[in-house]
Each structure stands twice: as C-alpha cells, then as structure tokens.
Enzyme design. Structure first.
Site, PDB file in Angstrom:
ATOM      1  N   ASP A   1     -41.076   3.086  -9.989  1.00  0.00           N
ATOM      2  CA  ASP A   1     -39.979   3.131  -9.215  1.00  0.00           C
ATOM      3  C   ASP A   1     -39.029   2.154  -9.981  1.00  0.00           C
ATOM      4  O   ASP A   1     -39.108   1.079  -9.591  1.00  0.00           O
ATOM      5  CB  ASP A   1     -39.917   3.048  -8.002  1.00  0.00           C
ATOM      6  CG  ASP A   1     -38.712   2.765  -7.023  1.00  0.00           C
ATOM      7  OD1 ASP A   1     -37.560   2.978  -7.814  1.00  0.00           O
ATOM      8  OD2 ASP A   1     -38.389   2.728  -5.844  1.00  0.00           O
TER       9      ASP A   1
ATOM     10  N   LYS B   1     -29.920  -0.937 -14.850  1.00  0.00           N
ATOM     11  CA  LYS B   1     -29.791   0.298 -14.324  1.00  0.00           C
ATOM     12  C   LYS B   1     -28.482   1.010 -14.297  1.00  0.00           C
ATOM     13  O   LYS B   1     -28.066   2.245 -14.521  1.00  0.00           O
ATOM     14  CB  LYS B   1     -30.504   0.489 -13.104  1.00  0.00           C
ATOM     15  CG  LYS B   1     -30.882   2.065 -12.766  1.00  0.00           C
ATOM     16  CD  LYS B   1     -31.996   2.288 -11.570  1.00  0.00           C
ATOM     17  CE  LYS B   1     -31.984   3.554 -11.290  1.00  0.00           C
ATOM     18  NZ  LYS B   1     -32.896   3.592  -9.933  1.00  0.00           N
TER      19      LYS B   1
END
Ligand code: AMP
Length: 661
Positions: free
Chosen positions: A18, A79
């Site tokens: 993740d 991100k």
C-alpha cells in the site's frame, strides 16, 4: 481477479504494497494467512518520506524524524505529484505548501530539487516513490529472509491513466515486477470479503477510504461465491488528512503572528515543518481526547509557541473540508442513481476515517447505521488485500483465495477528440474492466493522408477540459475522397486500468497497428531505464553507508568499552598507570577522529578499529600473563563485581574480534 500484468517470477514470494501518501504498508500471504510486516523500527506502517543529507539518503521513519532539521531536503507527498504535470493547478497549489523545491524542464514533468552529498539533484515523483517501494521491499525481504521481486501495488481508484502508469514505472524503477496495480478500495474489499463471517449472501458494501492525500468512494457487492464486483468509483485524488493538517497549520500560524507580532512564520520553512508535525500529532490526539496541546520551543525568531486546541475548534477550522467530503458522498449516490438505504455495510478504511466528526457525519448520512471500522484495521486493510491479490496472482494461495474474484470498473470516461474540440466517449466511466471497444472512424477531407487521434479521459464535454493521455497518428494512402476510408480503432483497458489503443486501416488490405504515444508529462522508456540504473546506484550507496555506519558504531563501541575496562573499579586496578594512559589516549584519539571524519572510507574506519584493538591487545596480554584477567581477579581482595566485569570483558572481546581478523 482478472488477468493482470506480467506473470510472477520464479521466486514466487509476492508481496502487497500500500503505497500511501503519508504512510506505506507491506504485507505477505504466508502460512495460510496475511502477515503485515513491521519495519526495522517495529512499526507496521512506514512514513512515505525520503531525506537527503550531505552524507547519505534516508527512507521512512529516519527521514520523517529529521524533517525539522532538514526541511528542504526531506521529500514527502510524492503521491500527490505522481503522474501529474507541473502545470496542473493542484501541483501549483501544493508547491506553495511544501518546504522542498519543485521545478520543471520544458517537458512539464515536475522535478523535486534537493541537495544530496553537497550537490543539487533533481528527482521525479516516480523516483521518490520508487525509493519508498525499495524500502518496503527491503522490509519484506528482511522479514522473509529471501529476495522479493513480485508485488501488487495499490493506487486510489480515482487515479487516472497517467497516475497508474507512473506508479507502475515507480515499481519498475524499484526493480519490482509489478503483478498488478490494484485499486485501494478494492484491496480493502478483498480484505473484508476474505473474512467469511461477513459473507452472508449478496451484500452491498460502501467503502469510504480516506487516507493522507486521497478520498476514494466505492460501491461494490460481495456474493457467497467470493465474487467482489465493483459497481461505481468516485472521490477526489486531492483531498486527505494532509488538508486537515494544513488547515491547522494555517490557523496556528495566524495565531502565532497575532500573539507575537513578529515576521510571518510562514516564510520560515523549518518552523512550518515543526508546526506541521505538531499539528498532525494534535489532530490524531483529538480523535480520542477533547483537547490537544502544542509545545514548540524557539519556533521562530527565538519565540516559543505554547498553545492548545479543542476538538470543537479543530472541527470549526476544518468545516470546509468536512463539507467537501460529504458533498462528494452525496454526489456519489446521486450520480450512481443509488439509494443509500441499499447499502448493507459501510466500511471505513484509511487513517483519516479516525476523525470523529467524519464518523458522525457519515453515520447521520446513513440514517444512524453502524459503521464497520472494527472488522478491518483502517491502516492495514489495503496492504492486507494487496497481499491476498498478490498471493492469488502468483499462485501461492489456497482455494479460498483462488475463489475470490474481483470485477473492476473504469473510474473515468475515455474518449477521442473530434471536430469542434468535442469529446467522443468511447468507454464510459464505470464500465467493467478488462474491456475492449471497437469504433469505425473515417476522414473529413478528400485525399487525406493521415488521421490524428488525441485520446482524453474525463467527464467534461469539451476535450480540452479533460486529461490528455496521448495521441497517435495513422498514415493512410491519400487516394480516396472524404468519408470513404474505414479505420477500425480498438480501445482496450486492461485489469490494471491501463489503456491500450490500436488502429487498423483495411482498405488497401494492409493492417497497420499503432499504439498511444507517451504524452508530455510522462517519462520516456529511456528515462525509466536511466532511473532503474540510478536506483541501483543509490541502493549500492545506501548499503555502503550502512556498512560504514555499522563500522563507525563498532569502533565507537570498542573505544567506550576500552574506557569502561580501564575505569572499572576492579579490573582497572590491575592495569599499570602507563597502560591506562596509553588506552585512554588511544580512545580519545579514536573518538575525536570519528567526530571529525564524516567522509572517511570503510577501510579508514576499520583501520581505526584495528589500531584500538592492537593498543588494547598488548595491555590485555600483559594482564593475561599476570594471571589476573577477568573473573579470576574476583578472588583477590579487590571488590570486583564479577558480573559487570564479565560483561565488560565479553562486550570488549566480541568487538575486538571484529577488528583482529
Ligand atoms: P493512510 O494513508 O491511510 O495511512 O492515512 C494517513 C492519514 O491518516 C494521515 O493524514 C494521518 O494524519 C491520518 N491519521 C492517522 N491516524 C489518525 C487519527 N487517529 N486521527 C486522525 N487522523 C489520523
């Protein structure tokens, strides 16, 4: 769960990662269950931070812990940048809040500029993300005691094609074989679905996944046979826990200025970083208590900042963010044309779902329904599901897992720009993937030589308002009048949500296939290859740095142990004053040298260890010859604490061994 990327490599241990905005988590399927893997600090989640210093690179906890001292060279939030263009308004907004510098060349790719080993270096978001992936892979390798190559990496469901491709590139740069790019809410649903206690027939699940940087909303069904069918995705790739931190930072920066009446704290990057860390901590505390304090010594221009915030105040300053979240939920159900009463279970995933106000608002929205937050761990559910998916794809899982099937949908519509800058949708959003759609196109002028296909994704009517993925040009024989040629174009979205386009011009009997060229804003194949090589170089440097740090630590340990030895009440009295002085001088010299020689090589450090050993060894030999070494001296009249003496000697001996080979 679909036919994903390349098959698993022969090593066959496949991990689930993740890759979060603020934290990342890695898990593996082993011994018929998922294990969430703790990092070297014993933490089950690792900050998605990378820091650069004059001497080395740090990733994870070490990087986050030193942010206040090194704000401009500590990179986080990659991100939020990945797969986006520098000119993207979201990127422009974020840049204002980050302490590190972001620039671009004329390719519109954002580049993070830091100082590393006294040189200016620039990295793309793919490279920074790849460094985090390398760290997660190493955590898994350490735990499993074997090399890991295959991985499933998760992304927000709302990530577009560029963001997915860029995440895949990050995996490649990290040397991983990316088995699949999996949507985070789907990963959470897999984790949830595996728990058969919850499968009581067909159930409709709403996953509210709220992490550090993104909000993902997903409606899916799980049936008894293990089919997980995603119906609709929605959300915002630019709304997350960090926005709450930023709102609190803004609030306190204003308070600081009002109270202290000095220059704006916002211009002091170090102070802003310290305040941000304190605000994030306060936000977490407010999820369990009604007030939190902030105590920062000498925050700005020598002024301390001691203050506190109540949960009520936090909720007040964050009210716009709560409103945005709930608007998205309302819109999600309206767009889906779905009644909220059709939801059997509301699953909360992601650290930010711990914010109590959100829980209350969601509960109100679902007319008092209990929310499922205890059945799966909000921080770990995504990695958990990714590990299951990885085990399934690598064939390592048992029947229960092999029976789980995931049916995904596309998060955004896909289309071609046609006359008048209109978007002709070829694959509407929320179409089940993998999918293939074929269309016939033709020419608009006589004897046209080629056809250009600009491909967009998004929901706006005008193509220019959507996201340009890329374009391709198809050459055709310029022999026919307008509307005569027939060009078959095939749009295909694979189970990773990644687009492949091809076109065939059949009129002349020849079939020509083309694929979408990488659009400005994406890395070229050559750049990715270069980054793969760079990543290997950085990995080797990290290894070297680790070896040096261990060697330095060993030398320092040896020096302190030698000092303890001569200063030991019992042993010390067995050593002549002259020898004591020799040892103390050698210890002082070595410690001073360590302090002043940051850039020493491994050999130079080991040399110092050998030198200390040789000094000690001559004294030690004399002691042995004198027959009063170690515990034997306990029989003498000196009051030697035998245990302490034995432990001093044993530590010393093991350190000496390191340098005496
Ligand atoms: P994730 O990406 O799921 O790891 O979520 C990370 C985000 O969750 C960060 O913004 C954290 O500040 C936030 N978070 C973690 N724990 C809590 C908590 N107890 N209360 C509020 N926010 C939290």
């Amino acid at each position: 769960m679909g036919s994903d990327g390349k098959g698993a490599s022969s090593s066959s241990v496949a991990i689930g990662i993740d890759l979060g905005t603020t934290y990342s988590c890695v898990a593996v399927w082993r011994h018929d269950r998922v294990e969430i893997i703790a990092n070297d600090q014993g933490n089950r989640i690792t900050p998605s931070y990378v820091a650069f210093t004059d001497t080395h690179r740090m990733i994870g906890d070490a990087a986050k812990n030193q942010i206040a001292a090194n704000p401009t060279n500590t990179v986080f939030d990659s991100k939020r940048l990945i797969g986006r263009k520098f000119s993207d308004p979201h990127v422009q907004n974020d840049i204002k809040l980050w302490p590190f510098q972001v620039t671009t060349n004329d390719d519109d790719i954002p580049r993070i500029v830091v100082e590393h080993k006294c040189e200016k270096k620039s990295f793309t978001a793919e490279e920074i993300s790849s460094m985090i992936l390398v760290k997660m892979r190493e955590i898994a390798e350490q735990f499993l005691g074997t090399q890991v190559k295959d991985a499933v990496i998760t992304v927000p469901a709302y990530f577009n094609d560029s963001q997915r491709q860029a995440t895949k590139d990050a995996g490649r740069i990290a040397g991983l074989n990316v088995l699949s790019i999996l949507n985070e809410p789907s990963a959470a649903a897999i984790a949830y679905g595996l728990d058969t206690n919850h499968v009581h027939g067909n159930r409709t699940i709403f996953v509210f996944d709220f992490g550090g940087g993104t909000l993902d909303l997903t409606l899916l069904t799980i049936d008894k046979k293990g089919n997980i069918t995603v119906k609709i995705h929605g959300g915002d790739t630019h709304l997350g826990g960090e926005d709450f931190d930023a709102a609190m930072v803004e609030f306190f920066a204003t308070e600081f200025q009002r109270k202290k009446k000095i220059d704006d704290l916002r211009d002091n990057k170090r102070a802003i970083c310290r305040l941000k860390v304190a605000c994030e901590r306060a936000k977490r505390i407010l999820s369990s208590t009604t007030d939190a304090s902030i105590e920062l010594d000498s925050l700005h221009k020598g002024h301390d900042f001691y203050t506190s915030i109540t949960r009520a105040k936090f909720e007040e300053i964050s009210k716009n963010l709560f409103a945005r979240c709930m608007e998205l939920v309302h819109k999600f159900f309206a767009d889906a044309n779905q009644k909220k009463s059709s939801v059997d279970e509301v699953v909360l995933v992601g650290g930010s779902t711990r914010i109590l106000k959100l829980e209350q608002l969601l509960k109100e929205f679902f007319d008092g329904k209990d929310l499922c937050k205890k059945c799966i761990n909000a921080d770990e559910a995504v990695a958990y599901g990714a590990a299951i998916h990885a085990a399934k794809l690598s064939g390592a899982a048992d029947k229960k897992i092999q029976d789980l099937k995931l049916w995904e949908v596309t998060p955004l519509s896909l289309g071609v720009q046609i006359e008048g800058d209109l978007m002709q949708v070829t694959i509407p959003r929320n179409t089940r993937v993998p999918t293939k759609k074929k269309y016939v196109f033709t020419t608009t002028i006589d004897y046209q030589k080629n056809l250009c296909f600009p491909i967009y994704e998004g929901e706006r009517l005008m193509a220019r308002d959507n996201n340009l993925l890329g374009s391709f040009v198809l050459e055709i024989p310029p022999t026919r009048r307008r509307e005569k040629p027939r060009i078959n174009v095939c749009f295909e979205i694979d189970s990773n949500g990644i687009l492949h386009v091809s076109a065939e011009e059949k009129a002349t009997g020849s079939i020509k296939k083309v694929s979408v060229e990488s659009n400005k804003g994406r890395l070229s194949r050559e750049e990715v290859e270069r980054m793969v090589k760079d990543a290997e170089k950085y990995k080797a440097e990290d290894k070297e740095h680790k070896k040096k740090a261990e060697a330095r630590n060993n030398v320092a340990n040896l020096a302190y142990s030698m000092r303890n030895f001569v200063e030991h009440e019992g042993i010390g009295s067995e050593i002549s004053a002259q020898d004591k002085e020799r040892i103390n001088n050698a210890v002082d010299y070595a410690l001073k040298w360590l302090d002043e020689s940051d850039s020493a090589t491994l050999d130079e450090i080991n040399e110092k260890g050998k030198y200390l050993s040789s000094v000690f060894n001559s004294v030690n030999l004399k002691l042995n010859r004198g027959g009063s070494h170690g515990s034997s001296s306990s029989s003498k009249s000196h009051k030697i604490d035998v245990d302490t003496a034995a432990s001093v000697i044993s530590v010393l001996c093991s350190l000496l061994e390191l340098f005496l080979q």
